[in-house]
Design an enzyme around this catalytic site. Structure first.
Site, PDB file in Angstrom:
ATOM      1  N   LYS A  16      53.562  82.470  94.357  1.00  0.00           N
ATOM      2  CA  LYS A  16      54.811  81.940  94.883  1.00  0.00           C
ATOM      3  C   LYS A  16      55.253  80.775  94.009  1.00  0.00           C
ATOM      4  O   LYS A  16      54.423  80.041  93.460  1.00  0.00           O
ATOM      5  CB  LYS A  16      54.623  81.424  96.321  1.00  0.00           C
ATOM      6  CG  LYS A  16      54.270  82.494  97.334  1.00  0.00           C
ATOM      7  CD  LYS A  16      55.450  83.357  97.672  1.00  0.00           C
ATOM      8  CE  LYS A  16      55.106  84.324  98.808  1.00  0.00           C
ATOM      9  NZ  LYS A  16      56.254  85.213  99.121  1.00  0.00           N
ATOM     10  N   GLU A 197      57.174  73.866  91.326  1.00  0.00           N
ATOM     11  CA  GLU A 197      57.392  74.965  90.394  1.00  0.00           C
ATOM     12  C   GLU A 197      56.482  74.854  89.180  1.00  0.00           C
ATOM     13  O   GLU A 197      56.082  73.753  88.786  1.00  0.00           O
ATOM     14  CB  GLU A 197      58.850  74.970  89.919  1.00  0.00           C
ATOM     15  CG  GLU A 197      59.848  75.385  90.993  1.00  0.00           C
ATOM     16  CD  GLU A 197      61.262  75.440  90.448  1.00  0.00           C
ATOM     17  OE1 GLU A 197      61.819  76.539  90.364  1.00  0.00           O
ATOM     18  OE2 GLU A 197      61.784  74.370  90.093  1.00  0.00           O
ATOM     19  N   ASN A 198      56.177  75.998  88.600  1.00  0.00           N
ATOM     20  CA  ASN A 198      55.412  76.091  87.350  1.00  0.00           C
ATOM     21  C   ASN A 198      54.014  75.489  87.468  1.00  0.00           C
ATOM     22  O   ASN A 198      53.414  75.100  86.467  1.00  0.00           O
ATOM     23  CB  ASN A 198      56.181  75.443  86.190  1.00  0.00           C
ATOM     24  CG  ASN A 198      57.560  76.053  86.022  1.00  0.00           C
ATOM     25  OD1 ASN A 198      57.707  77.265  86.065  1.00  0.00           O
ATOM     26  ND2 ASN A 198      58.569  75.203  85.855  1.00  0.00           N
ATOM     27  N   ARG A 199      53.530  75.408  88.702  1.00  0.00           N
ATOM     28  CA  ARG A 199      52.188  74.877  88.967  1.00  0.00           C
ATOM     29  C   ARG A 199      52.018  73.419  88.531  1.00  0.00           C
ATOM     30  O   ARG A 199      50.904  72.933  88.335  1.00  0.00           O
ATOM     31  CB  ARG A 199      51.112  75.748  88.297  1.00  0.00           C
ATOM     32  CG  ARG A 199      51.083  77.198  88.815  1.00  0.00           C
ATOM     33  CD  ARG A 199      50.852  77.217  90.318  1.00  0.00           C
ATOM     34  NE  ARG A 199      50.692  78.561  90.866  1.00  0.00           N
ATOM     35  CZ  ARG A 199      51.629  79.229  91.535  1.00  0.00           C
ATOM     36  NH1 ARG A 199      52.836  78.688  91.704  1.00  0.00           N
ATOM     37  NH2 ARG A 199      51.387  80.407  92.050  1.00  0.00           N
ATOM     38  N   LEU A 200      53.140  72.708  88.421  1.00  0.00           N
ATOM     39  CA  LEU A 200      53.069  71.274  88.106  1.00  0.00           C
ATOM     40  C   LEU A 200      53.082  70.495  89.424  1.00  0.00           C
ATOM     41  O   LEU A 200      54.018  69.756  89.733  1.00  0.00           O
ATOM     42  CB  LEU A 200      54.225  70.864  87.190  1.00  0.00           C
ATOM     43  CG  LEU A 200      54.200  71.505  85.798  1.00  0.00           C
ATOM     44  CD1 LEU A 200      55.417  71.064  84.985  1.00  0.00           C
ATOM     45  CD2 LEU A 200      52.919  71.152  85.058  1.00  0.00           C
TER      46      LEU A 200
END
Length: 223
Positions: A16, A197-200
């Site tokens: 997700k 978002e973007n696993r940050l």
């Protein structure tokens, strides 16, 4: 009806994109328990199912870990309280090794809180006060279940409960089991995780400073 395929069940492709506001250090409360109270209120306001559910991880004296989900029943500046049978697996492990971890997994709002600390039994007066507040059936259940021990069958468990229900009918006071009570986890670190978002993701950890009793510093961790 949609057909479930092997691809749908492949955990490697399940992902997700979390969309939420950045958590800045200057937005945090001065101490972690106040910050927890904020997030706990927000989790409750979001109508999460059992926002007080937490994973409690313990370990034996030689480091063999175990985890289970329990319900948080109290929290304040002293720490987090849950109740259990002291003879259960977690109770025995905490007796051997009081270092524990707690995890609050608030997935629907892409948040989690991770606590590490030391567990200790609360006073019997506190335990009795909470026990009296429990539903009658739950009070009987605390006596009927020798938690974590092997039971011969479901029928045996139900028989124990029925015998207790006959001995202590609704409206009659049930004594507090001597082997049952509360445990308080006093934190030494608390991490607040917010998905992005973007696993940050934001990972902000409060750490208790050994040289300054009662003082906390905040660290940002890489996701």
């Amino acid at each position: 009806m949609a057909r479930v395929t092997d691809h749908d069940l492949d955990p490697a492709v399940m992902r997700k994109q979390y969309r939420s506001e950045i958590v800045a250090e200057d937005s945090l409360a001065e101490d972690p328990m106040r910050q927890f109270a904020r997030w706990f209120q927000q989790a409750a306001d979001a109508n999460l199912f059992e926002p007080n559910a937490m994973v409690v991880s313990t370990a034996t004296a030689d480091g063999r870990p175990s985890s289970r989900t329990v319900l948080l029943k109290q929290f304040d500046q002293r720490g987090f309280v849950f109740f259990t049978n002291y003879d259960s697996r977690k109770g025995r492990e905490i007796e051997e090794n009081p270092h524990v971890a707690l995890l609050f997994p608030w997935h629907p709002i892409a948040r989690q809180v991770v606590v590490t600390g030391t567990a200790a039994r609360i006073g019997r007066d506190e335990t009795a006060a909470y026990f009296r507040s429990r539903p009658h059936g739950s009070q009987l259940g605390a006596w009927a279940s020798e938690q974590s021990s092997v039971v011969g069958s479901r029928e045996e468990l139900d028989r124990r409960y029925a015998e207790l229900a006959a001995r202590y009918p609704e409206g009659e006071q049930v004594p507090v089991p001597p082997q049952w009570g509360g445990l308080r986890v006093a934190p030494d670190s608390m991490e607040f995780w917010q998905g992005h978002e973007n696993r940050l993701h934001d990972r902000l950890r409060y750490v208790l400073e050994a040289a300054r009793p009662g003082k906390w510093r905040v660290e940002r961790l890489c996701p």
